[in-house]
Design a protein around this motif. Sequence first.
Motif, PDB file in Angstrom:
ATOM      1  N   PRO A 192    -118.578  43.542   3.144  1.00  0.00           N
ATOM      2  CA  PRO A 192    -118.211  43.671   1.728  1.00  0.00           C
ATOM      3  C   PRO A 192    -118.925  42.677   0.809  1.00  0.00           C
ATOM      4  O   PRO A 192    -119.057  42.930  -0.383  1.00  0.00           O
ATOM      5  CB  PRO A 192    -116.696  43.421   1.723  1.00  0.00           C
ATOM      6  N   LEU A 193    -119.384  41.569   1.351  1.00  0.00           N
ATOM      7  CA  LEU A 193    -120.044  40.548   0.539  1.00  0.00           C
ATOM      8  C   LEU A 193    -121.439  40.957   0.100  1.00  0.00           C
ATOM      9  O   LEU A 193    -122.008  40.355  -0.816  1.00  0.00           O
ATOM     10  CB  LEU A 193    -120.096  39.223   1.303  1.00  0.00           C
ATOM     11  N   THR A 194    -122.019  41.953   0.752  1.00  0.00           N
ATOM     12  CA  THR A 194    -123.361  42.421   0.393  1.00  0.00           C
ATOM     13  C   THR A 194    -123.391  43.919   0.090  1.00  0.00           C
ATOM     14  O   THR A 194    -124.460  44.487  -0.092  1.00  0.00           O
ATOM     15  CB  THR A 194    -124.360  42.119   1.521  1.00  0.00           C
ATOM     16  N   ALA A 195    -122.226  44.555   0.020  1.00  0.00           N
ATOM     17  CA  ALA A 195    -122.163  46.013  -0.158  1.00  0.00           C
ATOM     18  C   ALA A 195    -122.805  46.487  -1.453  1.00  0.00           C
ATOM     19  O   ALA A 195    -123.321  47.604  -1.515  1.00  0.00           O
ATOM     20  CB  ALA A 195    -120.718  46.489  -0.078  1.00  0.00           C
ATOM     21  N   ASP A 196    -122.824  45.663  -2.496  1.00  0.00           N
ATOM     22  CA  ASP A 196    -123.404  46.075  -3.770  1.00  0.00           C
ATOM     23  C   ASP A 196    -124.864  45.645  -3.929  1.00  0.00           C
ATOM     24  O   ASP A 196    -125.444  45.803  -4.996  1.00  0.00           O
ATOM     25  CB  ASP A 196    -122.564  45.548  -4.931  1.00  0.00           C
ATOM     26  N   LEU A 197    -125.469  45.153  -2.870  1.00  0.00           N
ATOM     27  CA  LEU A 197    -126.886  44.786  -2.883  1.00  0.00           C
ATOM     28  C   LEU A 197    -127.694  45.915  -2.257  1.00  0.00           C
ATOM     29  O   LEU A 197    -127.150  46.723  -1.507  1.00  0.00           O
ATOM     30  CB  LEU A 197    -127.090  43.468  -2.136  1.00  0.00           C
ATOM     31  N   PRO A 198    -129.007  46.002  -2.543  1.00  0.00           N
ATOM     32  CA  PRO A 198    -129.813  47.126  -2.067  1.00  0.00           C
ATOM     33  C   PRO A 198    -129.714  47.402  -0.566  1.00  0.00           C
ATOM     34  O   PRO A 198    -129.649  48.539  -0.157  1.00  0.00           O
ATOM     35  CB  PRO A 198    -131.240  46.736  -2.438  1.00  0.00           C
ATOM     36  N   ASP A 199    -129.684  46.381   0.263  1.00  0.00           N
ATOM     37  CA  ASP A 199    -129.571  46.575   1.705  1.00  0.00           C
ATOM     38  C   ASP A 199    -128.125  46.387   2.129  1.00  0.00           C
ATOM     39  O   ASP A 199    -127.848  46.018   3.262  1.00  0.00           O
ATOM     40  CB  ASP A 199    -130.471  45.590   2.453  1.00  0.00           C
ATOM     41  N   GLY A 200    -127.212  46.650   1.228  1.00  0.00           N
ATOM     42  CA  GLY A 200    -125.805  46.338   1.325  1.00  0.00           C
ATOM     43  C   GLY A 200    -125.132  46.545   2.658  1.00  0.00           C
ATOM     44  O   GLY A 200    -125.070  47.647   3.175  1.00  0.00           O
ATOM     45  N   GLY A 201    -124.628  45.460   3.170  1.00  0.00           N
ATOM     46  CA  GLY A 201    -123.797  45.521   4.350  1.00  0.00           C
ATOM     47  C   GLY A 201    -124.525  45.712   5.653  1.00  0.00           C
ATOM     48  O   GLY A 201    -123.921  45.654   6.699  1.00  0.00           O
ATOM     49  N   GLY A 202    -125.832  45.932   5.618  1.00  0.00           N
ATOM     50  CA  GLY A 202    -126.578  46.089   6.854  1.00  0.00           C
ATOM     51  C   GLY A 202    -126.775  44.763   7.541  1.00  0.00           C
ATOM     52  O   GLY A 202    -126.715  43.719   6.921  1.00  0.00           O
ATOM     53  N   ALA A 203    -126.980  44.795   8.824  1.00  0.00           N
ATOM     54  CA  ALA A 203    -127.221  43.545   9.546  1.00  0.00           C
ATOM     55  C   ALA A 203    -128.658  43.127   9.322  1.00  0.00           C
ATOM     56  O   ALA A 203    -129.581  43.830   9.675  1.00  0.00           O
ATOM     57  CB  ALA A 203    -126.945  43.727  11.027  1.00  0.00           C
ATOM     58  N   GLY A 204    -128.830  42.007   8.712  1.00  0.00           N
ATOM     59  CA  GLY A 204    -130.177  41.507   8.457  1.00  0.00           C
ATOM     60  C   GLY A 204    -130.634  41.874   7.061  1.00  0.00           C
ATOM     61  O   GLY A 204    -129.961  42.577   6.335  1.00  0.00           O
ATOM     62  N   CYS A 205    -131.765  41.415   6.713  1.00  0.00           N
ATOM     63  CA  CYS A 205    -132.296  41.621   5.372  1.00  0.00           C
ATOM     64  C   CYS A 205    -133.624  42.354   5.477  1.00  0.00           C
ATOM     65  O   CYS A 205    -134.669  41.743   5.628  1.00  0.00           O
ATOM     66  CB  CYS A 205    -132.462  40.264   4.684  1.00  0.00           C
ATOM     67  N   SER A 206    -133.573  43.686   5.424  1.00  0.00           N
ATOM     68  CA  SER A 206    -134.805  44.445   5.616  1.00  0.00           C
ATOM     69  C   SER A 206    -135.773  44.251   4.461  1.00  0.00           C
ATOM     70  O   SER A 206    -136.977  44.310   4.650  1.00  0.00           O
ATOM     71  CB  SER A 206    -134.501  45.928   5.815  1.00  0.00           C
ATOM     72  N   SER A 207    -135.274  43.999   3.238  1.00  0.00           N
ATOM     73  CA  SER A 207    -136.215  43.768   2.144  1.00  0.00           C
ATOM     74  C   SER A 207    -136.999  42.491   2.386  1.00  0.00           C
ATOM     75  O   SER A 207    -138.160  42.382   2.031  1.00  0.00           O
ATOM     76  CB  SER A 207    -135.501  43.717   0.795  1.00  0.00           C
ATOM     77  N   CYS A 208    -136.349  41.514   3.009  1.00  0.00           N
ATOM     78  CA  CYS A 208    -137.052  40.270   3.320  1.00  0.00           C
ATOM     79  C   CYS A 208    -138.062  40.495   4.436  1.00  0.00           C
ATOM     80  O   CYS A 208    -139.154  39.951   4.402  1.00  0.00           O
ATOM     81  CB  CYS A 208    -136.070  39.190   3.736  1.00  0.00           C
ATOM     82  N   ARG A 209    -137.694  41.316   5.415  1.00  0.00           N
ATOM     83  CA  ARG A 209    -138.641  41.596   6.496  1.00  0.00           C
ATOM     84  C   ARG A 209    -139.849  42.354   5.964  1.00  0.00           C
ATOM     85  O   ARG A 209    -140.976  42.103   6.356  1.00  0.00           O
ATOM     86  CB  ARG A 209    -137.953  42.395   7.601  1.00  0.00           C
ATOM     87  N   ARG A 210    -139.624  43.280   5.018  1.00  0.00           N
ATOM     88  CA  ARG A 210    -140.750  44.025   4.450  1.00  0.00           C
ATOM     89  C   ARG A 210    -141.704  43.091   3.727  1.00  0.00           C
ATOM     90  O   ARG A 210    -142.900  43.302   3.707  1.00  0.00           O
ATOM     91  CB  ARG A 210    -140.249  45.094   3.481  1.00  0.00           C
TER      92      ARG A 210
END
Length: 96
Positions: free
Chosen positions: A52-70
């Motif tokens: 819930p802490l990242t649900a409103d972000l583009p990669d919301g709620g996923g494990a890890g930060c795919s935008s950062c990996r990209r």
Amino acid sequence: MAGDRVRASDKEREQYATMVRAGMTEGRLTLEEGEERLAQVYAAKFRDELAPLTADLPDGGGAGCSSCRRRRRSSCGRAGGTWPGTARSWPWSRWR
């Protein structure tokens, strides 16, 4: 039921913290919102408290930060660099 919940690991908390930091860096969260969420991320004991802490972000709620990996993690600063609006380098940039 608390017995069915899975505890979050340090690595999982760091993944969500990275997502929150990316949201702050990209201007999606204010400094105050980001700091509040980071405190909640690090205080989380169970996995279901993290999404819930990242649900409103583009990669919301996923494990890890795919935008950062990209972007090879440049949006979080982990690849080295400076915090937006300052000349302060990230401490780990000198080891890369």
